[in-house]
Design a protein around this motif. Sequence first.
Motif, PDB file in Angstrom:
ATOM      1  N   ALA A 231      96.320  19.360  13.517  1.00 54.89           N
ATOM      2  CA  ALA A 231      96.178  19.882  12.162  1.00 54.89           C
ATOM      3  C   ALA A 231      97.532  19.925  11.460  1.00 54.89           C
ATOM      4  O   ALA A 231      97.675  19.493  10.313  1.00 54.89           O
TER       5      ALA A 231
ATOM      6  N   TRP B 196      98.950  17.802   8.070  1.00 55.15           N
ATOM      7  CA  TRP B 196      99.319  18.516   6.839  1.00 55.15           C
ATOM      8  C   TRP B 196     100.816  18.482   6.531  1.00 55.15           C
ATOM      9  O   TRP B 196     101.209  18.663   5.386  1.00 55.15           O
TER      10      TRP B 196
ATOM     11  N   PHE C  53      91.727  25.432  13.878  1.00 57.31           N
ATOM     12  CA  PHE C  53      92.518  24.218  13.700  1.00 57.31           C
ATOM     13  C   PHE C  53      91.641  22.969  13.687  1.00 57.31           C
ATOM     14  O   PHE C  53      92.018  21.956  13.093  1.00 57.31           O
TER      15      PHE C  53
ATOM     16  N   MET D  74      90.784  22.743  10.118  1.00 57.39           N
ATOM     17  CA  MET D  74      91.948  22.254   9.362  1.00 57.39           C
ATOM     18  C   MET D  74      92.172  20.774   9.603  1.00 57.39           C
ATOM     19  O   MET D  74      92.602  20.032   8.712  1.00 57.39           O
ATOM     20  N   THR D  75      91.874  20.338  10.831  1.00 55.79           N
ATOM     21  CA  THR D  75      92.018  18.918  11.142  1.00 55.79           C
ATOM     22  C   THR D  75      91.027  18.095  10.323  1.00 55.79           C
ATOM     23  O   THR D  75      91.386  17.062   9.729  1.00 55.79           O
TER      24      THR D  75
END
Lengths: 429, 244
Positions: free
Chosen positions: B150, B154, B229, B232-233
């Motif tokens: 993640a 980002w 996460f 988020m990934t």
Amino acid sequence: MKSLIGISLVLLGAIATLLLLPGPLEGHRGVTAIEGVRVFDGERVIEDATVLIAEGRITGVGADLSVPDGAETIDGEGRTLLPGLIDAHVHAYGSARTDALRMGVTTLLDMFRSPADQPMVIRQRQSLDPTNQADLFSAGFLATAEGGHGTQYGLPVPIPESPETADEWVAQRLDEGSDYIKIIIEDGSGWGRTLPTLDAAMVEALVEAAHERGVLAVAHVSTQPAAKMAVRSGVDGLVHLFADAPVDDAFIAMARDSGVWIVPTTPVLAASHGQSVPDWLTGGEHAETRISQQQRTMLSQSFPGSQMRSARWPLVLENVRRLHEAGVTLLAGSDAGNPGTAHGPSLHHELALLVEAGLTPVEALRAATTLPARAFGLEGRGCLQPGCRADLVLVDGNPLEDIRQSVRIDAVWKNGARTERRDEAGDAS
Amino acid sequence: MIAANPSIQLVRAQWLNLLRTPAYTLPTLLFPVMFYVFFGLMMLRGQALWLLCTFATFGVMGAALFSFGVSVATERAQGWLLLLRASPAPVGAVIAGKAFGALLFAIIIVVMMSALAAAFGDVRLETAQWFGLAGILSLGAIPFCLMGLALGLWLSPNAAPAVLNLVYLPLGFLSGLWIPSTVFPGWLQSVAEWLPPYHLAALALDIAGARSADWGHSLTVLGLFGLVFAVMTALGWRRLSGVS
């Protein structure tokens, strides 16, 4: 394809390594017989006896025992076999448990350490598997005042807030696995300082809570008034002898009536009263093979200002003598973990100082075997009788005549398995 | 046919990548091991078992964070990830390739530390415990792989190594991986109990018999942490469009 082979090789290598990693120690699990040996069984002496051990326990003690076929035999002539010794006041960290075991101290009663690994410690001492570590019982965190003695070591200590919350504090310790409750009564006056300390109401509440929950309450004191307060509050034992004043008759009467026991911890008092460790303890064959360089360094240290208090030293031995003559139970303890002490050798130092103060060698050895086992309810420890743990020390000589010979250790058995010396364990430090 | 399976192809590619960049592979493997030798075996003698569990957690976490975080950020910058997304290789295969690398690192680190602990720290465990330790710590790397992934999706390639270090080192320290959290002041101890590495170490300590753990609680914390996460990934993968 090549990659897959490479990956497989790495994984197989990892599995093979894990399979090869060593399991728990294995010792001789058959019968061992120690023949023709002088035995101190925790109470009295038996000459020319045979001792049988099997499966981690003692299976026979006597003059004319038959030794089973296939037993490993050890000639005990001219030697003395003692129960594994118990040190009733230590602070066990680092390599304490292996250091102590090499010198025949097979059970440690800790008086303040982090309880983080207490469940493992308890499992280990319940086991009869061979080990290279002494067994450990512990107070866990101690009870002291905010900023008081015991808070200076950098280990965070939960503070008992008020007598009303004493029971909760004790319950938390028992949840952590503490075996008994240690209470600090220390205003610093014996050392020329001022320290915040717990008051009598707090001490009483803690003792009561400990007793209601079925465990012992012991107290750290360094002055006679503090000792009296502790005894009045009902503690089971004092884990130091005070050295601020001669023991007075009032204290002796209180101690006798209450049945309180005392751990003199003369080695730590020696280190705080300008006394250096004697040469017979740090020299000789046992020192070469059983005391590490790090331990020697610890033994050569002393407390700040120690020399200034050296005039008070004779009082320590005089107090030991008076209490012993009055029939107060004394338990041998070193307070190892402090400057001027080391786990193992310092308990032998305590034995020698107790004898110097007036105990007989047999009385001193009882103070490191039977008596602490009884005071702390330790089953199968401190004794050398059928059924007891096979925690044994074979001494080349007769410590019952000359207590200083207790350091001349030929062999130490823990749970029936012979333990290694430093050179055998490959420890070059 | 095996060769056509994209997951296996990407695992192979990752393996070759590791073999051909020893300057990355060796330090990543040796750094946590060296750390353990210095602190766990030489300085704090007698604590070898406890510190084996915590330093191995530290090593595994590092391998997972860095093998994902830094490389993903770089590959994204190079446009490689965008290309992969356009290719028929499913996203799972891309992750599998990287996860393979991190798990391989985790296993090697744990096994090396275990061997050193046995040889120089007198640590003795049942065979099942040695395997259990290697097993839980390798599987326990997965949530940290997701975290690395993640962050890699980002962060910019320049920021990734710095930010990862800024996360990795304090997380290790605050979780009590270097110094047992039991000697922390009370408030710091309660911080540790919220951190995922603390819970992975707790499971390792339980298997090694050093301290019993609440498995349900620790697995929940690690699971939730992994889930956050993972989300988020997924978001990061969607916004993927070269350098942003």
